[in-house]
Design an enzyme around this catalytic site. Structure first.
Site, PDB file in Angstrom:
ATOM      1  N   LYS A  96       0.777  -1.182   0.061  1.00 11.95           N
ATOM      2  CA  LYS A  96      -0.182   0.214   0.071  1.00 11.95           C
ATOM      3  C   LYS A  96       0.923   1.300  -0.106  1.00 11.95           C
ATOM      4  O   LYS A  96       1.399   1.411   1.130  1.00 11.95           O
ATOM      5  CB  LYS A  96      -0.812  -0.074   1.326  1.00 11.95           C
ATOM      6  CG  LYS A  96      -1.871   1.034   1.269  1.00 11.95           C
ATOM      7  CD  LYS A  96      -2.642   1.300   2.668  1.00 11.95           C
ATOM      8  CE  LYS A  96      -3.305   2.649   2.817  1.00 11.95           C
ATOM      9  NZ  LYS A  96      -3.801   2.832   4.187  1.00 11.95           N
ATOM     10  N   GLY A 157      -8.052   9.390   9.066  1.00 12.45           N
ATOM     11  CA  GLY A 157      -8.509   9.485  10.618  1.00 12.45           C
ATOM     12  C   GLY A 157      -9.353  10.272  10.809  1.00 12.45           C
ATOM     13  O   GLY A 157      -9.760  10.577  12.037  1.00 12.45           O
ATOM     14  N   GLY A 185     -10.532   7.791   5.741  1.00 16.53           N
ATOM     15  CA  GLY A 185     -11.633   8.974   6.218  1.00 16.53           C
ATOM     16  C   GLY A 185     -13.113   8.460   6.473  1.00 16.53           C
ATOM     17  O   GLY A 185     -13.886   9.238   6.811  1.00 16.53           O
ATOM     18  N   ASN A 206      -9.685   1.737   9.171  1.00 20.40           N
ATOM     19  CA  ASN A 206      -8.874   1.483  10.558  1.00 20.40           C
ATOM     20  C   ASN A 206      -9.506   2.349  11.695  1.00 20.40           C
ATOM     21  O   ASN A 206      -9.878   1.783  12.547  1.00 20.40           O
ATOM     22  CB  ASN A 206      -7.177   1.837  10.146  1.00 20.40           C
ATOM     23  CG  ASN A 206      -6.675   1.381  11.300  1.00 20.40           C
ATOM     24  OD1 ASN A 206      -5.421   0.973  11.186  1.00 20.40           O
ATOM     25  ND2 ASN A 206      -7.019   1.082  12.697  1.00 20.40           N
ATOM     26  N   THR A 207      -9.335   3.462  11.722  1.00 20.01           N
ATOM     27  CA  THR A 207      -9.611   4.235  12.931  1.00 20.01           C
ATOM     28  C   THR A 207     -11.033   4.321  13.318  1.00 20.01           C
ATOM     29  O   THR A 207     -11.367   3.960  14.392  1.00 20.01           O
ATOM     30  CB  THR A 207      -9.313   5.880  12.707  1.00 20.01           C
ATOM     31  OG1 THR A 207      -7.910   6.007  12.211  1.00 20.01           O
ATOM     32  CG2 THR A 207      -9.720   6.524  13.775  1.00 20.01           C
TER      33      THR A 207
END
Lengths: 257, 65
Positions: A96, A157, A185, A206-207
């Site tokens: 990535k 994030g 996002g 992820n976040t």
């Protein structure tokens, strides 16, 4: 199910492994999500603590594909060297590719991104570029050898969702045969569902899971939303219209005035 | 010999990268290495001689998004 560089994966959810309350919760969230790909990174290792070894053993036990990132890299050289190191450690040619160009938004440096993508592709890497929805840049990335594009939904994030739906829709229409992944996002499952409804092949987040109050439940919620969005896209949604149209038939209505 | 390992000053007696890693405690750990900003594959560590002041980076799998 999506396919990247000839590899079929079991889920359209690609899940990051950072910021979880504990390794156990990370592992449980990964399992609950059904994700087929986990993103990972490389950081300095102490010869005394060797913290990365336990993490790597845990990820390997999950039986998912790993997608190493070049997070935090701001130059082509940094990103290329990090990718080379990741290929050896993780034993995969997938990367990535992130080349960050701006600190407030973590927006990719698309010029450096294209150059790094070309260098890495020529070296045998299979590059997943973290990019914007810019169609010209996307075309350059494909010219450089990328077979996947990963435009941002919003800054990393931020949890803002899909900031430019027009741009993402245009990207889908312009590259109908290229696997597209909304990367970064997303904040809530409906954002992921919306991306899938646009016809994207997968989402990477992820976040939104890791920093939620219950990462395991949130991972499952994202999985369900992604499944619903993908099914809705396949079902060919109706076209929106500006004016109302009665759904109940008018014909046969009683005259009661 | 004085090296900078992951940003910290270290004194080592070995002079090739493989031996330096052993001396610093990495042993059989899964790590990747770079010397002075350039990747050094595992297969090249034994033949890679380090010199005073070299910058060594030793990286391992870590959480990432």
């Amino acid at each position: 199910m999506p396919s990247f560089y000839g590899v079929n994966v079991q889920s359209a959810l690609m899940l990051g492994t950072a910021q979880y309350p504990s390794p156990a919760i990370l592992a449980e969230a990964m399992r609950a999500s059904g994700a087929g790909i986990a993103t990972v990174s490389l950081r300095r290792e102490s010869g005394i603590e060797r913290a990365g070894q336990d993490f790597w053993a845990m990820i390997q036990s999950l039986g998912v594909h790993v997608l190493p990132n070049t997070a935090g890299c701001h130059t082509v050289k940094e990103a290329v060297t990090t990718a080379q190191m990741a290929r050896e450690v993780f034993d995969t040619s997938w990367v990535k590719l992130e080349v960050i160009g701006e600190e407030d938004t973590l927006q990719p440096d698309v010029y450096g991104l294209v150059e790094a993508a070309r260098i890495l592709t020529e070296d045998g890497f299979q590059v997943f570029p973290y990019t914007t929805e810019d169609l010209v840049v996307a075309g350059r990335l494909l010219d450089a050898g990328c077979e996947v594009l990963m435009p941002w939904g919003a800054p990393i994030g931020s949890g803002l969702g899909l900031n430019n739906i027009y741009g993402l829709r245009a990207m889908r229409a312009h590259f109908p045969n290229t696997p597209l992944v909304v990367d970064a996002g997303l904040g809530v499952p409906s954002h992921a569902g919306a991306a899938m409804e646009l016809g994207f092949d997968a989402v990477l987040l992820n976040t939104a899971v890791a920093k939620s109050g219950d990462p395991v439940a949130m991972a499952k919620a994202f999985a369900l939303a992604i499944e619903a969005g993908a099914l809705a896209f396949e079902a060919d949604p109706m076209e929106p219209r500006d004016m109302a149209a009665p759904s109940t038939p008018v014909m046969g209505k009683a005259f009661l005035a | 010999m004085k090296l900078t390992v992951n940003g910290e000053a270290k004194i080592v007696s070995a002079d090739n990268l493989s031996a330096v890693l052993t001396e610093l405690g990495y042993g059989d750990a899964t790590v990747a290495t770079a010397v002075n900003g350039s990747f050094v594959p595992a297969a090249s560590r034994t033949e890679t001689r380090l010199t005073e002041g070299d910058q060594l980076e030793v990286l391992a799998p870590m959480q990432g998004g």
